[in-house]
Design a protein around this motif. Structure first.
Motif, PDB file in Angstrom:
ATOM      1  N   ARG A   1      30.032  -6.963 -45.486  1.00 33.34           N
ATOM      2  CA  ARG A   1      30.051  -8.126 -44.601  1.00 33.34           C
ATOM      3  C   ARG A   1      28.666  -8.387 -43.996  1.00 33.34           C
ATOM      4  NH1 ARG A   1      34.218 -11.427 -42.796  1.00 33.34           N
ATOM      5  NH2 ARG A   1      33.190 -13.392 -42.355  1.00 33.34           N
ATOM      6  N   ALA A   2      27.925  -7.288 -43.724  1.00 25.87           N
ATOM      7  CA  ALA A   2      26.576  -7.483 -43.177  1.00 25.87           C
ATOM      8  C   ALA A   2      25.740  -8.292 -44.167  1.00 25.87           C
ATOM      9  CB  ALA A   2      25.920  -6.135 -42.896  1.00 25.87           C
ATOM     10  N   THR A   3      25.939  -8.039 -45.450  1.00 23.47           N
ATOM     11  CA  THR A   3      25.237  -8.808 -46.482  1.00 23.47           C
ATOM     12  C   THR A   3      25.750 -10.245 -46.501  1.00 23.47           C
ATOM     13  OG1 THR A   3      25.179  -6.808 -47.800  1.00 23.47           O
ATOM     14  CG2 THR A   3      24.680  -8.833 -48.960  1.00 23.47           C
ATOM     15  N   ALA A   4      27.079 -10.379 -46.428  1.00 23.46           N
ATOM     16  CA  ALA A   4      27.679 -11.709 -46.572  1.00 23.46           C
ATOM     17  C   ALA A   4      27.347 -12.640 -45.410  1.00 23.46           C
ATOM     18  CB  ALA A   4      29.192 -11.578 -46.719  1.00 23.46           C
ATOM     19  N   VAL A   5      27.112 -12.089 -44.209  1.00 25.49           N
ATOM     20  CA  VAL A   5      26.741 -12.991 -43.111  1.00 25.49           C
ATOM     21  C   VAL A   5      25.245 -13.326 -43.134  1.00 25.49           C
ATOM     22  CG1 VAL A   5      28.656 -12.401 -41.560  1.00 25.49           C
ATOM     23  CG2 VAL A   5      26.497 -11.146 -41.379  1.00 25.49           C
ATOM     24  N   GLY A   6      24.520 -12.750 -44.094  1.00 24.26           N
ATOM     25  CA  GLY A   6      23.138 -13.217 -44.299  1.00 24.26           C
ATOM     26  C   GLY A   6      22.038 -12.230 -43.974  1.00 24.26           C
ATOM     27  N   HIS A   7      22.347 -10.917 -43.912  1.00 23.06           N
ATOM     28  CA  HIS A   7      21.278  -9.941 -43.643  1.00 23.06           C
ATOM     29  C   HIS A   7      20.842  -9.246 -44.934  1.00 23.06           C
ATOM     30  CE1 HIS A   7      21.675 -10.308 -39.350  1.00 23.06           C
ATOM     31  NE2 HIS A   7      22.971 -10.057 -39.407  1.00 23.06           N
ATOM     32  N   ASN A   8      19.538  -9.033 -45.050  1.00 22.21           N
ATOM     33  CA  ASN A   8      19.007  -8.278 -46.185  1.00 22.21           C
ATOM     34  C   ASN A   8      19.157  -6.789 -45.849  1.00 22.21           C
ATOM     35  OD1 ASN A   8      17.441  -6.821 -47.931  1.00 22.21           O
ATOM     36  ND2 ASN A   8      15.534  -7.885 -47.470  1.00 22.21           N
ATOM     37  N   ILE A   9      20.314  -6.217 -46.206  1.00 20.03           N
ATOM     38  CA  ILE A   9      20.595  -4.866 -45.703  1.00 20.03           C
ATOM     39  C   ILE A   9      19.691  -3.819 -46.346  1.00 20.03           C
ATOM     40  CG2 ILE A   9      22.978  -5.458 -45.103  1.00 20.03           C
ATOM     41  CD1 ILE A   9      23.830  -3.531 -47.356  1.00 20.03           C
ATOM     42  N   HIS A  10      19.194  -4.087 -47.541  1.00 19.54           N
ATOM     43  CA  HIS A  10      18.300  -3.112 -48.159  1.00 19.54           C
ATOM     44  C   HIS A  10      17.041  -2.944 -47.298  1.00 19.54           C
ATOM     45  CE1 HIS A  10      16.485  -0.682 -51.260  1.00 19.54           C
ATOM     46  NE2 HIS A  10      15.379  -1.374 -51.087  1.00 19.54           N
ATOM     47  N   GLY A  11      16.507  -4.063 -46.832  1.00 21.42           N
ATOM     48  CA  GLY A  11      15.306  -4.017 -45.984  1.00 21.42           C
ATOM     49  C   GLY A  11      15.564  -3.235 -44.703  1.00 21.42           C
ATOM     50  N   TYR A  12      16.734  -3.448 -44.103  1.00 19.94           N
ATOM     51  CA  TYR A  12      17.029  -2.748 -42.846  1.00 19.94           C
ATOM     52  C   TYR A  12      17.289  -1.264 -43.079  1.00 19.94           C
ATOM     53  CZ  TYR A  12      17.137  -7.242 -40.538  1.00 19.94           C
ATOM     54  OH  TYR A  12      16.779  -8.462 -40.031  1.00 19.94           O
ATOM     55  N   LYS A  13      17.926  -0.932 -44.204  1.00 19.84           N
ATOM     56  CA  LYS A  13      18.152   0.492 -44.500  1.00 19.84           C
ATOM     57  C   LYS A  13      16.813   1.197 -44.707  1.00 19.84           C
ATOM     58  CE  LYS A  13      22.425   0.239 -47.202  1.00 19.84           C
ATOM     59  NZ  LYS A  13      22.887   0.573 -48.543  1.00 19.84           N
ATOM     60  N   LEU A  14      15.922   0.504 -45.400  1.00 19.85           N
ATOM     61  CA  LEU A  14      14.599   1.086 -45.648  1.00 19.85           C
ATOM     62  C   LEU A  14      13.866   1.283 -44.322  1.00 19.85           C
ATOM     63  CD1 LEU A  14      12.692   2.036 -47.858  1.00 19.85           C
ATOM     64  CD2 LEU A  14      11.840  -0.287 -48.086  1.00 19.85           C
ATOM     65  N   THR A  15      14.034   0.337 -43.418  1.00 18.24           N
ATOM     66  CA  THR A  15      13.418   0.463 -42.092  1.00 18.24           C
ATOM     67  C   THR A  15      13.923   1.722 -41.391  1.00 18.24           C
ATOM     68  OG1 THR A  15      13.347  -1.942 -41.950  1.00 18.24           O
ATOM     69  CG2 THR A  15      13.105  -0.738 -39.888  1.00 18.24           C
ATOM     70  N   ALA A  16      15.254   1.917 -41.412  1.00 23.60           N
ATOM     71  CA  ALA A  16      15.826   3.103 -40.759  1.00 23.60           C
ATOM     72  C   ALA A  16      15.299   4.378 -41.420  1.00 23.60           C
ATOM     73  CB  ALA A  16      17.351   3.056 -40.843  1.00 23.60           C
ATOM     74  N   PHE A  17      15.151   4.331 -42.729  1.00 22.74           N
ATOM     75  CA  PHE A  17      14.673   5.509 -43.466  1.00 22.74           C
ATOM     76  C   PHE A  17      13.239   5.859 -43.057  1.00 22.74           C
ATOM     77  CE2 PHE A  17      13.675   8.043 -47.253  1.00 22.74           C
ATOM     78  CZ  PHE A  17      14.865   8.751 -47.401  1.00 22.74           C
ATOM     79  N   VAL A  18      12.417   4.821 -42.937  1.00 22.83           N
ATOM     80  CA  VAL A  18      11.015   5.039 -42.553  1.00 22.83           C
ATOM     81  C   VAL A  18      10.926   5.537 -41.106  1.00 22.83           C
ATOM     82  CG1 VAL A  18       8.793   3.878 -42.172  1.00 22.83           C
ATOM     83  CG2 VAL A  18      10.104   3.397 -44.240  1.00 22.83           C
ATOM     84  N   ILE A  19      11.746   4.955 -40.234  1.00 16.61           N
ATOM     85  CA  ILE A  19      11.744   5.407 -38.823  1.00 16.61           C
ATOM     86  C   ILE A  19      12.103   6.895 -38.760  1.00 16.61           C
ATOM     87  CG2 ILE A  19      12.971   5.205 -36.612  1.00 16.61           C
ATOM     88  CD1 ILE A  19      13.294   2.176 -37.271  1.00 16.61           C
ATOM     89  N   ALA A  20      13.142   7.281 -39.501  1.00 17.90           N
ATOM     90  CA  ALA A  20      13.574   8.685 -39.489  1.00 17.90           C
ATOM     91  C   ALA A  20      12.466   9.583 -40.029  1.00 17.90           C
ATOM     92  CB  ALA A  20      14.849   8.846 -40.322  1.00 17.90           C
TER      93      ALA A  20
END
Ligand code: ADP
Length: 613
Positions: free
Chosen positions: A202-221
């Motif tokens: 649903r996060a994808t379907a409402v218009g978010h690029n979830i791959h970009g955000y997951k990568l962000t979380a990965f880099v932060i960690a």
């Protein structure tokens, strides 16, 4: 999500860190143990953003802990670089850059495969540290002689040497880490990370690029891990090679589970339990290596009986004591007998049109075909909808209605054919892009963010419209997003959920969940809204209420609705398209459809036989 009382958590953390050296020695904590706990706690802040908030379980954090640690230690021991803080920051940047590259690979998969890739990558790093790079890392000897920090203030120099003196430096680093992590989880990005954890589809379907955000979380960690790794070398005056081992990654996961995920402080609490038990069982009780057995039992008990870890358990206890649950249950009952709202609010402004000059049909599909192997779900469908039109789609089960919707919203690619939205060819685009253009749908089976409240759900959808599909506003507050509050409040009113705004989705009645499902689509301000069986599973009273709701949201909007409830659908729409066996059987006004012989035949011959005469 953490409550947004300004600075409360920050203040409590500062107080805790200031009083710790005065209190903890009386509880048997040595300064070195406290410093180690803080390093684990800092390491865990980033990991919790990745695991707790985003739902990505990585067993490879040792790779970044080791990378940051060894880069910092190498600079400080082998190159003559003497600025400890500078080396820690460089180590952190190196770990973050490594995290970015690894994330590009690991995030191609989800779930267990993602976890397995992270294990494999950490093993590769461990091997590289011990073998090809042993000249730089010291191999199994590690890097001894890492200096402690000192700061020249001009008139005096402050040295942080060891014990409680070094504690001040590490505690300050931890405090800054907490402030940054809190900003991140309270930012729009933080909200979206929680949405990804709850329902990536649903996060994808409402218009978010979830791959970009997951990568962000990965880099932060990875960045947090890198800084903490550097601090480990400083703390021990030696960078140990075991920073790179799988044990390190495993211990971090276990500490986070013990303390409580998605709390930010869980890893710190988990590390306290872990290191205290280690010291206590090994030295005080003289258990030697058997201490791990006791720890294992403690871990199993905690995970079985406190699913949210120690912090989660305490929060539940607080909820019970304060009677919050009883109140919420009463609210649910109250809401179930809630009467529909009197005056529906004015229709929400749809997303602005990209090319206002365009005046043709809002949607035009030509020759749309979808094959699943030998099965033809949709065959050569020509379909066109005008601006502002309300179109119904009916057809027996298996007629291909849902597949048709999935192709229109680009969830599945057609085998052949073309889809034009407002004169633009959207065939082959991604569902996120199509939603950003102004076309979205509400699902036949609810696709909500189940761990969040009603308001948080709508916030996620509205953020996609207001911020676009990807934006790194990590330090902005949600209240700083212009128009967000208005859009969320308006949608709450439209779907009649204002009184339930702060209720978690898990506590909503079914009809309310259906309304929220529609609200999620509405909050993205679509110009074309597809509704896949919005009345499915509703009681007769809920249907009447939802039809009223649909009428109110239809004003100024183009909608296509699939439903089996003919009476309600015919009351709502202006034209109806009937699908049968993947083809368009006929299109016409509700009156024409009701009296059409072929439709009567399709229904009376099919499962339903319920068409209104
Ligand atoms: P409806 O929504 O009208 O009930 P669907 O679009 O769900 O119909 O399904 C149309 C046909 O396509 C059915 O025979 C269904 O089994 C088949 N189908 C749908 N999705 C898939 C899929 N992912 N893989 C294989 N067959 C599918």
């Amino acid at each position: 999500m953490l409550k947004q009382r300004p600075f409360l958590i920050e203040t409590l953390t500062a107080i805790g860190l200031i009083v710790a050296p005065f209190v903890l020695p009386h509880l048997g904590f040595a300064p070195n143990t406290v410093n180690r706990i803080l390093v684990w706690g800092l390491f865990g802040l980033g990991f919790d953003i990745l695991f707790g908030f985003t739902g990505l379980l990585s067993f490879g954090q040792s790779a970044f802990y080791g990378t940051g640690g060894f880069v910092a230690a190498y600079l400080l021991t082998r190159t003559g670089f003497s600025n400890v803080l500078g080396a820690l920051v460089i180590g952190m940047i190196a770990a973050a850059a490594t995290g970015y590259l690894i994330g590009l690979i690991a995030l191609r998969r989800t779930g267990i495969y993602f976890a397995m890739i992270t294990v494999a990558i950490a093993e590769v790093f461990f091997f590289v540290e011990f073998n090809p790079l042993s000249d730089f890392t010291g191999g199994e000897n590690g890097l001894p002689g890492v200096p402690t920090p000192s700061f020249n203030l001009g008139f005096t120099t402050i040295h942080f040497t060891n014990g409680w003196s070094l504690y001040q430096f590490i505690a300050l680093c931890y405090f800054i880490g907490v402030i940054i992590a809190l900003r991140i989880v309270r930012s729009p990005v933080g909200a979206i990370l929680s949405a990804i954890r709850d329902n990536p589809l649903r996060a994808t379907a409402v218009g978010h690029n979830i791959h970009g955000y997951k990568l962000t979380a990965f880099v932060i960690a990875a960045a947090y891990a890198g800084f903490a790794g550097g601090l480990l070398g400083v703390l021990q005056a030696f960078m140990p090679p075991d920073a790179f081992t799988f044990d390190t990654s495993g211990q971090l996961v276990m500490q986070t589970a013990i303390g409580g995920r998605a709390t930010l402080f869980g890893p710190l609490v988990g590390a306290t339990v872990w290191l205290f038990l280690q010291d206590f069982l090994q030295s005080a009780l003289g258990l030697g290596a058997a201490w791990k057995l006791v720890l294992g039992v403690v871990f199993v008990l905690l995970v079985c009986f406190l699913r949210g870890g120690i912090i989660g358990g305490l929060a539940d206890l607080y909820g019970l004591v304060s009677g919050k649950r009883a109140r919420k249950a009463a609210e649910t009952e109250e809401a179930e007998i809630e009467t529909p709202q009197q005056a529906p609010p004015a229709p929400m402004q749809a997303k602005e049109v990209e090319h206002p000059a365009y005046s043709g049909p809002i949607l035009k599909a030509t020759g749309l075909t979808k094959r699943y192997g030998g099965l033809v779900a949709n065959s050569d469908i020509d379909f066109s909808v005008d601006q502002g039109e309300l179109r119904g789609i009916i057809g027996p089960n298996g007629a291909g209605k849902s597949t048709f919707f999935k192709m229109l919203t680009c969830e599945v690619a057609p085998t052949s054919g073309q889809i034009m939205f407002e004169g633009r060819d959207i065939t082959g685009l991604k569902v996120t892009e199509v939603c950003q253009l102004g076309l979205t749908k509400s699902y036949q089976v609810n696709q909500l963010f189940t761990g969040l409240t009603v308001r948080q759900n709508l916030t996620i959808a509205a953020l996609a419209e207001l911020r676009g599909k990807f934006r790194l506003d990590l330090f902005r507050t949600l209240s700083g997003v212009k128009g967000l509050t208005e859009q969320v409040e308006h949608t709450l009113a439209l779907v009649n959920l204002t009184r339930r705004a702060d209720t978690p989705v898990s506590e909503l009645a079914y009809g309310e969940k259906r309304r929220l499902e529609i609200g999620l689509a509405l909050a993205t301000s679509p110009r074309l809204l597809l509704l896949d069986e919005p009345l499915a599973g509703m009681s007769p009273r809920e249907r009447v209420e939802t039809v009223k709701l649909l009428k109110s949201i239809a004003r100024g909007r183009t909608m296509i609705i699939i439903d089996h409830d003919m009476d309600s659908l015919f009351e709502l729409v202006e034209r109806v398209t009937v699908l049968q066996e993947g083809r368009v059987l006929v299109s016409g006004t509700p009156e024409e459809i009701k009296t059409n012989a072929a439709v009567q035949e399709a229904y009376l011959g099919g499962v339903h036989g319920e068409i209104a005469a």
